[in-house]
Structures are given as structure tokens and as C-alpha cells.
Scaffold this motif. Structure first.
Motif, PDB file in Angstrom:
ATOM      1  N   SER A  72      47.701  42.083 -31.458  1.00 13.21           N
ATOM      2  CA  SER A  72      49.003  41.461 -31.716  1.00 13.21           C
ATOM      3  C   SER A  72      49.694  41.009 -30.440  1.00 13.21           C
ATOM      4  O   SER A  72      50.678  40.266 -30.489  1.00 13.21           O
ATOM      5  CB  SER A  72      49.920  42.463 -32.432  1.00 13.21           C
ATOM      6  OG  SER A  72      50.236  43.558 -31.576  1.00 13.21           O
ATOM      7  N   LEU A 132      44.345  28.911 -29.895  1.00 10.51           N
ATOM      8  CA  LEU A 132      45.254  29.220 -30.990  1.00 10.51           C
ATOM      9  C   LEU A 132      44.919  28.360 -32.208  1.00 10.51           C
ATOM     10  O   LEU A 132      44.697  27.154 -32.090  1.00 10.51           O
ATOM     11  CB  LEU A 132      46.709  28.953 -30.570  1.00 10.51           C
ATOM     12  CG  LEU A 132      47.210  29.715 -29.342  1.00 10.51           C
ATOM     13  CD1 LEU A 132      48.656  29.367 -29.055  1.00 10.51           C
ATOM     14  CD2 LEU A 132      47.044  31.223 -29.517  1.00 10.51           C
ATOM     15  N   LYS A 167      51.570  33.606 -29.136  1.00 11.34           N
ATOM     16  CA  LYS A 167      51.512  32.788 -30.340  1.00 11.34           C
ATOM     17  C   LYS A 167      52.504  31.628 -30.217  1.00 11.34           C
ATOM     18  O   LYS A 167      53.425  31.685 -29.399  1.00 11.34           O
ATOM     19  CB  LYS A 167      51.875  33.617 -31.575  1.00 11.34           C
ATOM     20  CG  LYS A 167      51.202  34.988 -31.627  1.00 11.34           C
ATOM     21  CD  LYS A 167      52.040  36.001 -32.373  1.00 11.34           C
ATOM     22  CE  LYS A 167      51.562  37.419 -32.159  1.00 11.34           C
ATOM     23  NZ  LYS A 167      51.841  37.938 -30.792  1.00 11.34           N
ATOM     24  N   GLN A 217      47.803  31.136 -33.888  1.00 11.25           N
ATOM     25  CA  GLN A 217      47.448  32.485 -33.465  1.00 11.25           C
ATOM     26  C   GLN A 217      46.082  32.533 -32.765  1.00 11.25           C
ATOM     27  O   GLN A 217      45.188  31.732 -33.057  1.00 11.25           O
ATOM     28  CB  GLN A 217      47.353  33.401 -34.702  1.00 11.25           C
ATOM     29  CG  GLN A 217      48.650  33.612 -35.447  1.00 11.25           C
ATOM     30  CD  GLN A 217      49.360  34.891 -35.028  1.00 11.25           C
ATOM     31  OE1 GLN A 217      48.884  35.646 -34.174  1.00 11.25           O
ATOM     32  NE2 GLN A 217      50.505  35.149 -35.630  1.00 11.25           N
ATOM     33  N   ASP A 274      52.292  29.381 -38.149  1.00 10.30           N
ATOM     34  CA  ASP A 274      52.023  30.026 -36.867  1.00 10.30           C
ATOM     35  C   ASP A 274      50.658  29.620 -36.338  1.00 10.30           C
ATOM     36  O   ASP A 274      49.722  29.358 -37.092  1.00 10.30           O
ATOM     37  CB  ASP A 274      52.161  31.551 -36.943  1.00 10.30           C
ATOM     38  CG  ASP A 274      51.301  32.204 -38.012  1.00 10.30           C
ATOM     39  OD1 ASP A 274      50.597  31.485 -38.747  1.00 10.30           O
ATOM     40  OD2 ASP A 274      51.332  33.441 -38.129  1.00 10.30           O
ATOM     41  N   ARG A 314      50.950  40.979 -36.702  1.00 11.56           N
ATOM     42  CA  ARG A 314      51.056  39.916 -35.701  1.00 11.56           C
ATOM     43  C   ARG A 314      51.557  38.593 -36.262  1.00 11.56           C
ATOM     44  O   ARG A 314      51.672  37.613 -35.519  1.00 11.56           O
ATOM     45  CB  ARG A 314      49.705  39.689 -35.022  1.00 11.56           C
ATOM     46  CG  ARG A 314      48.598  39.277 -35.968  1.00 11.56           C
ATOM     47  CD  ARG A 314      47.311  38.959 -35.197  1.00 11.56           C
ATOM     48  NE  ARG A 314      46.197  38.736 -36.110  1.00 11.56           N
ATOM     49  CZ  ARG A 314      46.003  37.615 -36.792  1.00 11.56           C
ATOM     50  NH1 ARG A 314      46.843  36.611 -36.658  1.00 11.56           N
ATOM     51  NH2 ARG A 314      44.983  37.495 -37.615  1.00 11.56           N
ATOM     52  N   ASN A 315      51.856  38.552 -37.554  1.00 13.81           N
ATOM     53  CA  ASN A 315      52.365  37.305 -38.140  1.00 13.81           C
ATOM     54  C   ASN A 315      53.891  37.318 -38.181  1.00 13.81           C
ATOM     55  O   ASN A 315      54.529  37.970 -37.361  1.00 13.81           O
ATOM     56  CB  ASN A 315      51.738  37.097 -39.513  1.00 13.81           C
ATOM     57  CG  ASN A 315      50.237  36.880 -39.439  1.00 13.81           C
ATOM     58  OD1 ASN A 315      49.463  37.773 -39.769  1.00 13.81           O
ATOM     59  ND2 ASN A 315      49.813  35.709 -38.998  1.00 13.81           N
ATOM     60  N   HIS A 334      55.838  35.156 -28.416  1.00 12.93           N
ATOM     61  CA  HIS A 334      55.602  33.795 -28.899  1.00 12.93           C
ATOM     62  C   HIS A 334      56.688  32.856 -28.416  1.00 12.93           C
ATOM     63  O   HIS A 334      57.777  33.275 -28.019  1.00 12.93           O
ATOM     64  CB  HIS A 334      55.515  33.741 -30.430  1.00 12.93           C
ATOM     65  CG  HIS A 334      56.807  33.988 -31.137  1.00 12.93           C
ATOM     66  ND1 HIS A 334      57.246  35.268 -31.457  1.00 12.93           N
ATOM     67  CD2 HIS A 334      57.769  33.144 -31.607  1.00 12.93           C
ATOM     68  CE1 HIS A 334      58.399  35.193 -32.086  1.00 12.93           C
ATOM     69  NE2 HIS A 334      58.756  33.919 -32.191  1.00 12.93           N
TER      70      HIS A 334
END
Length: 325
Positions: free
Chosen positions: A98, A73, A102, A92, A90, A298-299, A50
Motif C-alpha cells: 500500500s 501505474l 498512486k 495503482q 485510481d 490501498r484503494n 498519492h
């Protein structure tokens, strides 16, 4: 109208955006180039997890979110950092993968500042907004929203504007008095104003880089002379583990009280590394994809990001007067 057979999809546009934004970041941040070399020598792949943007302008933030929609996104989760005077979210490619790039967006929390300082920040944002015309860019966003993509030429124009005009501080340099006033409240917000809405950091996936874990990659970076944060955020085996280089001190143009242009030292851009592990449910059970593979988290985690912000925190000393020299 662009037909589906010859338009660039959101994923294709995202790939072009990441390539161009990465190229720009590499030209600005020597540590990033050095890390690319380290990963290549380790036999790994340079996967951008990211990029992070900070801004004080709500209108600019909204335009970033809308532009991000063109590259596939979407806004997902919110995060709050009261001690840093920042609120974040975020953007995404929402799904089970993942590895998709991002964007982590942080907004300077204006109500958390003294009213006089908040007013100074808003005035600076207004000056920047008046210095750039986003109308052609907005027209491209509208076209992409209507058609689901852009032609090759329109896609190139979209990416160029996104990376080099939207993600860029424009207009006159900020006032030294503003930089000092903001830094007294939040060094992170001061760094955001000094840099503009560019990537203040880009984050590299540890496993893709062919390291066994974040400890191994951190050790290799320290051996190469990278200046690192004092600790890795996240315990072994947890969802998310992160650390970062310390941002290099850079000279930033500022407007002095007499109208002349001076220079202030600020910390603005750095490189982060990240180890993502298997996601869990609310009671700690492991989560799996629809295909039965581990579902990778993935956060982001606020507790981790709080310390990562420390990598770029500007502390500005007042300029010396001629009489004090």
C-alpha cells in the motif's frame, strides 16, 4: 535500443516522477513545506501516498493514463461523485504494498453540465490542446512501452514533460465567463479548470509521519495554524481515514469580456493526510499478505473523497463593472 542493464525501470521512473512532482508542488503550496517541517520535527518519514489530478479533457486524461503506465501505474477502480460533477479512478502499482505512490484522477463529468456550459468547457480544452505539442512525449511513451523502460536521458525528458507540460494549464487564461458558469454548477470543476491537470493535492501517510493516528496528526497541524476541514472522514478502526487542509485562495488570470486580462480568486491546491488500515474481505474478515503481514487497504472510498473534495471548491462572484464601483 536501450538494454535492460542501462534502462530505468518503471519503478525507477516513478521515483523520479514523484521527486520532481513533489518539488514542483512544494514550490506552489506553502502548507506542504510547513507540513514537511512538522513531520521532520516529529521524527517521521514524509511518505507521499498519492497525488490527485482533475481534468475536463478526455484526450488529456487518456494521455495521463498512458504516461502513468510508463511509471508502473495501472487503472484499477472507478468512483463516482454526482454532486461534484466528477467521475474518478485510481492509478495503482497493483500488488500488496500500500506504500506505493498512486494517482487519483478525476474527470469533469461533461454530460452532467448544461449543454451550453459543457460546450464552453470543451472549447477551453481545445484551446489548451492546441497550445502544446506532446508528440515527443508520446514517442518516449511508445519507446518505454516497447522496451520496458527508458535510458537516463530519455527518462529525464519524460519526467520533465510529464510534470511541467502535461501537468500544467497551457495556452491563454480561461474566460471569466467560463469560470463563473462552471462554478455555478460545481466549485470543484471550476477549481480543476483554473489549475489545469496539475496535482490539486498531495497526500501524506500518517503512520509514516510517526503519528499514532490521524487525530494526533490533525491536532498537531491545528496547533501549527493549518486550516483544516471540519471533520475527519472515516470512523476509527475503518479501512481508510482522511482529512485535509483548506486550499489557499489564489489569484488566477482570466480573460475578461473585452479581451483584457483580469484576475479571479480561486481555490486550487491543498494538502491531505491519510491513515490506511488493514483491509477486510466482503464479510468483514481481516486480510493478510502472502507473507502473513496485515494487508493494508490501498484503494479509496467514495464517501471519504466526497468530503475531501470540499477542500478546493471555487465560488466565483461576478466581476464588478466600472459603473458599480
Amino acid at each position: 535500443m536501450t538494454t535492460s542493464s542501462n534502462r530505468l525501470s518503471p519503478k525507477m521512473l516513478r521515483d523520479r516522477f514523484v521527486t520532481e512532482a513533489t518539488r514542483k508542488f512544494a514550490a506552489q503550496v506553502p502548507d506542504f513545506v510547513a507540513l514537511q517541517k512538522l513531520v521532520a520535527e516529529n521524527g517521521g518519514r514524509f511518505l507521499n501516498d498519492h497525488g490527485a489530478i482533475r481534468t475536463a479533457d478526455p484526450a488529456l486524461r487518456a494521455l495521463i493514463v498512458r504516461a502513468a503506465g510508463v511509471i508502473g501505474l495501472r487503472k484499477e477502480l472507478d468512483y463516482s461523485f454526482p454532486s461534484k460533477k466528477l467521475v474518478s479512478f485510481d492509478l495503482q502499482a497493483i500488488g500488496e504494498d500500500s506504500r506505493q505512490f498512486k494517482i487519483f484522477v478525476s474527470q469533469v463529468d461533461l454530460p452532467a453540465f448544461p449543454p451550453d456550459v459543457a460546450a464552453m468547457i470543451q472549447a477551453d480544452c481545445a484551446e489548451q490542446a492546441a497550445a502544446v505539442d506532446h508528440s515527443a512525449f508520446i514517442a518516449l511513451i511508445e519507446k518505454a512501452e516497447a522496451e520496458g523502460g527508458l535510458s537516463d536521458a530519455d527518462g529525464a525528458a519524460f519526467v520533465q514533460h510529464f510534470v511541467h507540460k502535461l501537468m500544467h494549464r497551457v495556452g491563454a487564461p480561461m474566460k471569466r465567463s467560463l469560470l463563473e458558469a462552471v462554478a455555478a454548477v460545481s466549485g470543484e470543476a471550476a477549481s480543476a479548470l483554473a489549475l489545469g491537470a496539475d496535482f490539486n493535492h498531495v497526500t501524506i501517510d500518517v503512520y509514516a509521519a510517526a503519528f499514532a493516528g490521524i487525530e494526533a496528526m490533525t491536532a498537531a497541524m491545528k496547533e501549527r495554524g493549518f486550516r483544516m476541514l471540519p471533520a475527519i472522514q472515516g470512523a476509527p478502526g475503518t479501512l481508510l481515514r482522511q482529512t485535509a487542509t483548506m486550499a489557499a485562495t489564489m489569484e488566477t488570470p482570466v480573460l475578461e469580456a473585452d479581451g483584457s486580462t483580469g484576475s479571479a480568486q480561486t481555490e486550487k491546491q491543498f494538502v491531505e493526510i491519510i491513515e490506511r488500515n488493514q483491509a477486510t474481505n466482503a464479510w468483514g474478515g481481516k486480510l493478510w499478505t502472502q507473507d502473513g503481514a496485515p494487508l493494508i487497504f490501498r484503494n479509496f472510498l467514495s464517501a471519504n473523497a466526497e468530503k475531501i473534495f470540499d477542500a478546493a471548491s471555487t465560488k466565483v462572484a461576478p466581476a464588478k463593472s466600472a459603473d458599480s464601483c
